[in-house]
Design an enzyme around this catalytic site. Sequence first.
Site, PDB file in Angstrom:
ATOM      1  N   LYS A  17       7.109   3.171  -7.237  1.00  7.98           N
ATOM      2  CA  LYS A  17       7.034   1.939  -8.028  1.00  7.98           C
ATOM      3  C   LYS A  17       5.920   1.014  -7.529  1.00  7.98           C
ATOM      4  CE  LYS A  17      10.766  -0.547  -7.696  1.00  7.98           C
ATOM      5  NZ  LYS A  17      10.446  -1.865  -7.108  1.00  7.98           N
ATOM      6  N   ARG A  91      17.442  -6.500 -10.846  1.00  8.29           N
ATOM      7  CA  ARG A  91      18.046  -5.300 -10.289  1.00  8.29           C
ATOM      8  C   ARG A  91      19.517  -5.159 -10.674  1.00  8.29           C
ATOM      9  NH1 ARG A  91      14.505  -4.524  -5.768  1.00  8.29           N
ATOM     10  NH2 ARG A  91      15.018  -2.743  -4.497  1.00  8.29           N
ATOM     11  N   ARG A 130       7.562  13.052   3.379  1.00  2.00           N
ATOM     12  CA  ARG A 130       6.883  11.793   3.688  1.00  2.00           C
ATOM     13  C   ARG A 130       6.923  11.516   5.192  1.00  2.00           C
ATOM     14  NH1 ARG A 130       6.651   5.962   1.460  1.00  2.00           N
ATOM     15  NH2 ARG A 130       7.053   4.935   3.434  1.00  2.00           N
ATOM     16  N   ARG A 157      10.607   9.104   6.981  1.00  2.00           N
ATOM     17  CA  ARG A 157      11.279   7.870   6.566  1.00  2.00           C
ATOM     18  C   ARG A 157      12.778   8.136   6.420  1.00  2.00           C
ATOM     19  NH1 ARG A 157       9.630   4.395   1.176  1.00  2.00           N
ATOM     20  NH2 ARG A 157      11.607   3.338   0.911  1.00  2.00           N
ATOM     21  N   ARG A 168      20.901   2.364  -0.878  1.00  2.72           N
ATOM     22  CA  ARG A 168      19.972   1.778  -1.846  1.00  2.72           C
ATOM     23  C   ARG A 168      19.926   2.615  -3.113  1.00  2.72           C
ATOM     24  NH1 ARG A 168      15.947   0.789   2.208  1.00  2.72           N
ATOM     25  NH2 ARG A 168      14.368   1.829   0.976  1.00  2.72           N
TER      26      ARG A 168
HETATM   27  P1  ADP Z   1      13.311  -0.691  -2.176  1.00  4.45           P
HETATM   28  O1  ADP Z   1      12.782  -0.471  -3.562  1.00  4.45           O
HETATM   29  O2  ADP Z   1      12.955   0.441  -1.245  1.00  4.45           O
HETATM   30  O3  ADP Z   1      14.759  -1.055  -2.144  1.00  4.45           O
HETATM   31  P2  ADP Z   1      12.225  -3.402  -2.065  1.00  4.45           P
HETATM   32  O4  ADP Z   1      11.050  -3.854  -1.276  1.00  4.45           O
HETATM   33  O5  ADP Z   1      12.120  -3.474  -3.538  1.00  4.45           O
HETATM   34  O6  ADP Z   1      12.507  -1.920  -1.545  1.00  4.45           O
HETATM   35  O7  ADP Z   1      13.504  -4.245  -1.620  1.00  4.45           O
HETATM   36  C1  ADP Z   1      13.896  -4.345  -0.284  1.00  4.45           C
HETATM   37  C2  ADP Z   1      15.228  -5.093  -0.177  1.00  4.45           C
HETATM   38  O8  ADP Z   1      15.078  -6.444  -0.640  1.00  4.45           O
HETATM   39  C3  ADP Z   1      16.358  -4.545  -1.023  1.00  4.45           C
HETATM   40  O9  ADP Z   1      17.015  -3.464  -0.412  1.00  4.45           O
HETATM   41  C4  ADP Z   1      17.274  -5.781  -1.169  1.00  4.45           C
HETATM   42  O10 ADP Z   1      18.031  -6.009  -0.008  1.00  4.45           O
HETATM   43  C5  ADP Z   1      16.268  -6.904  -1.303  1.00  4.45           C
HETATM   44  N1  ADP Z   1      15.938  -7.182  -2.718  1.00  4.45           N
HETATM   45  C6  ADP Z   1      14.722  -7.050  -3.319  1.00  4.45           C
HETATM   46  N2  ADP Z   1      14.777  -7.375  -4.641  1.00  4.45           N
HETATM   47  C7  ADP Z   1      16.064  -7.728  -4.883  1.00  4.45           C
HETATM   48  C8  ADP Z   1      16.767  -8.136  -6.051  1.00  4.45           C
HETATM   49  N3  ADP Z   1      16.170  -8.266  -7.250  1.00  4.45           N
HETATM   50  N4  ADP Z   1      18.109  -8.402  -5.925  1.00  4.45           N
HETATM   51  C9  ADP Z   1      18.730  -8.278  -4.755  1.00  4.45           C
HETATM   52  N5  ADP Z   1      18.132  -7.877  -3.627  1.00  4.45           N
HETATM   53  C10 ADP Z   1      16.809  -7.603  -3.669  1.00  4.45           C
END
Ligand code: ADP
Length: 218
Positions: A17, A91, A130, A157, A168
């Site tokens: 993404k 999300r 990875r 990772r 996640r």
């Molecule tokens: P990934 O896609 O690997 O989960 P991100 O960088 O998008 O990595 O997000 C890292 C963390 O930040 C998430 O696991 C969550 O804890 C928090 N986070 C990010 N965006 C949101 C969101 N829209 N709602 C809730 N938590 C979020």
Amino acid sequence: MKTLKRFVLVGAPASGKGTQAHFLAEKFGLETLSTGALLRHEIETDSELGKQAASYMGKAMLVPDEIVNGIVRNWMATHTEKGWLLDGYPRTLAQAEALEADLAALGMPLDVVVWLDVTHELIEARMLRRRECSSCGYITRDGENTCPSCGGIMKTRGDDNPEAFARRRKDYERLTEPVARYFLDKGQAVHISVTEEGEPEDVFLRMKHALEDFAKNN
Ligand code: ADP
């Protein structure tokens, strides 16, 4: 022909993404808000917001909707002119509803949701190959043991923390996929299905064509 100016990008962890967000931003001249990156920055600078978010992120849990909604609401209020892309938000369905209400209040439409739908098998295979350099952070995709950049030791990772990754992934399936389907059902999304490994540029080419079709038909 619709002009696409405000984007949401939805995709699972390790779906690629971030790379596609970068391509989209370049192509459409967008400013990107990555909620994950913003929250990490807040934690690094030890802000009040960072302190609140840290306890959730440390456990690979989603940060509560109210906190994230507030961050995005403030950001959008100062980004009303230029085109933008939200990466990692909404999300949950509650976040999607908050986003729609906030946009309505600002009088701005959401133009398109891009759903990068990569199969679970492919993501698992990627995780196994990875590697990230333990010295300089360089990332490779072919299972190298030695860092091509600095000669350091490469680590996976997935092995770092399989539980966190599984959590996640589960949150994505349970909470975030319904967001993508919600927008798809309303005719507001393009669905890019990735079932085989390939170059990120090729995925983007398909995305670009799908977006061109979407713009023509809306
Ligand atoms: P990934 O896609 O690997 O989960 P991100 O960088 O998008 O990595 O997000 C890292 C963390 O930040 C998430 O696991 C969550 O804890 C928090 N986070 C990010 N965006 C949101 C969101 N829209 N709602 C809730 N938590 C979020």
